[in-house]
Each structure stands twice: as structure tokens, then as C-alpha cells.
Write a protein that holds these residues in place. Structure first.
Motif, short mmCIF file in Angstrom:
data_model
loop_
_atom_site.label_atom_id
_atom_site.label_comp_id
_atom_site.label_asym_id
_atom_site.label_seq_id
_atom_site.Cartn_x
_atom_site.Cartn_y
_atom_site.Cartn_z
N ASP A 4 -1.63 -18.63 1.05
CA ASP A 4 -0.19 -18.00 0.74
C ASP A 4 -0.06 -17.35 -0.63
O ASP A 4 1.12 -17.22 -1.01
N SER A 5 -1.03 -17.10 -1.49
CA SER A 5 -0.49 -16.13 -2.17
C SER A 5 -0.40 -14.86 -1.62
O SER A 5 -0.77 -14.60 -0.53
N ARG A 6 -0.12 -13.98 -2.38
CA ARG A 6 0.48 -12.67 -1.80
C ARG A 6 0.13 -11.32 -2.37
O ARG A 6 0.08 -11.21 -3.64
N VAL A 7 0.13 -10.25 -1.57
CA VAL A 7 -0.09 -8.92 -2.20
C VAL A 7 1.10 -8.20 -1.60
O VAL A 7 1.30 -8.12 -0.28
N TYR A 8 1.77 -7.57 -2.50
CA TYR A 8 2.77 -6.44 -2.41
C TYR A 8 2.68 -5.15 -2.45
O TYR A 8 1.77 -5.05 -3.49
N ARG A 9 3.27 -4.18 -1.95
CA ARG A 9 3.06 -3.08 -2.35
C ARG A 9 4.32 -2.07 -2.69
O ARG A 9 5.20 -2.21 -1.63
N LEU A 10 4.41 -1.43 -3.83
CA LEU A 10 5.59 -0.60 -4.00
C LEU A 10 5.10 0.78 -3.57
O LEU A 10 4.19 1.28 -4.31
N ARG A 11 5.78 1.61 -2.67
CA ARG A 11 5.18 3.01 -2.52
C ARG A 11 6.63 3.77 -2.33
O ARG A 11 7.26 3.47 -1.12
N ARG A 12 6.76 4.86 -3.18
CA ARG A 12 7.88 5.54 -2.51
C ARG A 12 9.25 4.95 -2.66
O ARG A 12 9.88 5.18 -1.57
N GLY A 13 9.47 3.82 -3.23
CA GLY A 13 10.74 3.31 -3.19
C GLY A 13 10.89 2.06 -2.20
O GLY A 13 11.81 1.49 -2.12
N SER A 14 9.70 1.99 -1.36
CA SER A 14 9.81 0.65 -0.48
C SER A 14 8.92 -0.34 -0.93
O SER A 14 7.82 -0.20 -1.19
N PHE A 15 9.60 -1.56 -1.10
CA PHE A 15 8.55 -2.73 -1.49
C PHE A 15 8.16 -3.56 -0.25
O PHE A 15 9.06 -3.92 0.23
N VAL B 130 -7.22 0.18 3.08
CA VAL B 130 -5.86 1.17 2.79
C VAL B 130 -6.34 2.39 2.03
O VAL B 130 -7.24 2.40 1.23
N GLU B 131 -5.49 3.37 2.38
CA GLU B 131 -5.64 4.42 1.57
C GLU B 131 -4.55 4.42 0.56
O GLU B 131 -3.32 4.65 0.73
N PRO B 132 -4.87 4.30 -0.76
CA PRO B 132 -3.90 4.22 -2.10
C PRO B 132 -3.25 5.68 -2.05
O PRO B 132 -3.93 6.75 -1.91
N GLU B 133 -2.28 5.68 -2.76
CA GLU B 133 -1.61 6.79 -2.94
C GLU B 133 -1.17 7.09 -4.55
O GLU B 133 -0.81 5.74 -5.09
N THR B 134 -1.33 8.19 -4.99
CA THR B 134 -0.49 8.10 -6.46
C THR B 134 0.50 7.52 -6.61
O THR B 134 1.49 7.86 -5.91
N GLY B 135 0.78 6.60 -7.60
CA GLY B 135 2.15 5.97 -7.88
C GLY B 135 2.07 4.72 -7.04
O GLY B 135 3.15 4.02 -7.32
#
Ligand code: MN
Length: 284
Positions: free
Chosen positions: A113-124, A174-179
């Protein structure tokens, strides 16, 4: 190779006498482990899980090697637990640059239950799906989200390293994006700080180390009831001109170590978006 910036911080918190969290934060692996509260030697288990990943050098790593390392960590912890007659276990989650398979690819993995989050173009968004009793109750509708925080079994995980037997690893390529910013954290962050606050901090215009420092500070301020560990990874530049044939959610059953991936649409292709930010909200 991805151009990355990162920061990390761990803190024992205000209530516990020992820090049973551990982390690694250097290319190609960024991961957090949370030794089991209530187990005898959670700090040892967490350290062993991280040690199994910290052996990778800066160069390209293959997905299969990384997953095999996680399984070795699981076996080593299990063997020690049996030898000592002790009960120990740990969560493990993170991201890894798996250039050995596909230039610029990022592997996301999770047990517990540890977690990975992603912020991408304003969506978290939360990328991982918790392996916990509370998550199972939420999934089948037995409890409402508001009840999760105070549920008596909120600390009970349903998967861990060191519990013996077969290890089920959730993983996606996953394919990461710049930013992009990836947040890897133990529950000492998310059980103390509401997700909108976390999102606001992650979105702010600061370096990853400052973001990690601020998230830990916010958790301490909110109570610091558990150990807190935060790793922030920023994609400064994704591999340019890469073909788009990388599958965003991969549930490949042919992996040599036989991964178990979540069924359904809980992978990063449709992450659970928990906060939409705009620059106006962040910088009023
Ligand atoms: Mn914890």
C-alpha cells in the motif's frame, strides 16, 4: 536515456521510535519500502527490499532483471524470517528506467500500500492500486471512501515482500512525457495529508528535492503518526522522436518470472485522477 531530476526525504515522524521505511533514489531505480508495522523487524525487511534494487548501476536495466531482483528480495526476506522465527515484511513500489527493453520506457511496480502518483499536464493521478484490506472493501462497495481513513484495519496489507509463498507484483510499462512528475511515497504521507494538498505541492514550481522536503514537512505538521518517505522524480526530457508503439498498459503474461498484473482498467492508461490543477489554482 531519460533526462531525470529527483529528490527524496524520509523522516521517522513524531510518534514512532524507529524508521521502518527505506528508499533508493538514483537512476535507474526510484523506490520506497515500508516495513510492516506490527511485524518484528520491519526496518530490516524494508532495507533488504531496497538493497535488492540498489545493486543496479546507472546503465540500462531490463524489466525482467528488475522484476527478478524484487523476487530475490522477497526470497531473502522470507528466508531470514523463517531462520529467525520472526514475522517481517515490507511493501515496495516505485519506478525504474528500463532502457534495456525500450529507449525511454519507465516501469512502474507495486506490492502493498505504498503508492506511485503521476502529475501530467495538470492532472494528478494515483497509478498504483493498493493491496490492502481497506482497498478491497472499497472495491466491493462495503465501505465508503470517507470510512477508509478511520477503518480499524487500515494498516493491513494483502500483499508484501517477505510473507513467503508466491509473490504477486503489479507492474506496467509507461511512456513518460517531458514535464511528468512521479511521486513515490509511503502511507505516512497519504494517511496524513489530503490528496488535494499533495497535488498542489507537487504542481508547484520547485525542484524535486524541495517538493520532497515540503511534502514531508506537511505530513509532520498534520501529525506525523507514521514514518514518512517521499521520492519525487521529474522527467526533464523524455526520449525525443521515440516511436509510439510502446504499450501504455502492459499486462504481459510471458514475463519470465510470471508477473501478476491487475485485471481491469486500473493501470496507468486510465489512472484514477484525484485532482485537476490549473495554473490559476496553483499560482493565484
Ligand atoms: Mn507506513
Amino acid at each position: 536515456m531519460l533526462d531525470l531530476a529527483w529528490g527524496a526525504r524520509t523522516d521517522v515522524g513524531r510518534r514512532r521510535s524507529r524508521n521502518e521505511d527505506a528508499y533508493v533514489a538514483r537512476p535507474p531505480v526510484f523506490a520506497v519500502a515500508d516495513g510492516m508495522g506490527g511485524h518484528d523487524r520491519g526496518d530490516v525487511a524494508a532495507a533488504m527490499a531496497i538493497e535488492s534494487l540498489a545493486t543496479f548501476e546507472t546503465g540500462p536495466v531490463r524489466r525482467s532483471d528488475l522484476l527478478a531482483a524484487i523476487r530475490r528480495g522477497h526470497d531473502t526476506i522470507t528466508e531470514l524470517a523463517v531462520a529467525e522465527g520472526a514475522s517481517m515484511g515490507t511493501t515496495l513500489c516505485g519506478v525504474a528506467s528500463t532502457d534495456g527493453d525500450e529507449p525511454g520506457a519507465l516501469l512502474v511496480f507495486n506490492i502493498g500500500d505504498s503508492r506511485v502518483y503521476r502529475l501530467r499536464r495538470g492532472s494528478f493521478a494515483q497509478m498504483t492500486h493498493d493491496h490492502s484490506v481497506v482497498q478491497e472493501l472499497l472495491d466491493d462497495g462495503s465501505i465508503a471512501p470517507a470510512q477508509a481513513r478511520s477503518h480499524p484495519e487500515r494498516h493491513v496489507v494483502t500483499r508484501s515482500l517477505g510473507a513467503g509463498g508466491h509473490l504477486d507484483i503489479d507492474w506496467w510499462t509507461v511512456e513518460p512525457e517531458t514535464g511528468d512528475r512521479y511521486l513515490i511515497c509511503s502511507d505516512g504521507l497519504v494517511k496524513e495529508v489530503d490528496v488535494a494538498t499533495i497535488a498542489t505541492i507537487i504542481e508547484s514550481d520547485r525542484a524535486p528535492q524541495e517538493l520532497a522536503d515540503e511534502l514531508v514537512a506537511a505530513s509532520l505538521e498534520a501529525g506525523g503518526n507514521d514514518n514518512i518517505t517521499v521520492v519525487v522524480v521529474e522527467i526533464r526530457r523524455a526520449t525525443p522522436g521515440k516511436s509510439s508503439n510502446l504499450v501504455e498498459v502492459e499486462t504481459n503474461p510471458r514475463d519470465i518470472s510470471g508477473p501478476t498484473t491487475p485485471s481491469g482498467a486500473r493501470g496507468p492508461a486510465e489512472p484514477v485522477v484525484v485532482a485537476h490543477l490549473t495554473s490559476k489554482e496553483v499560482n493565484p
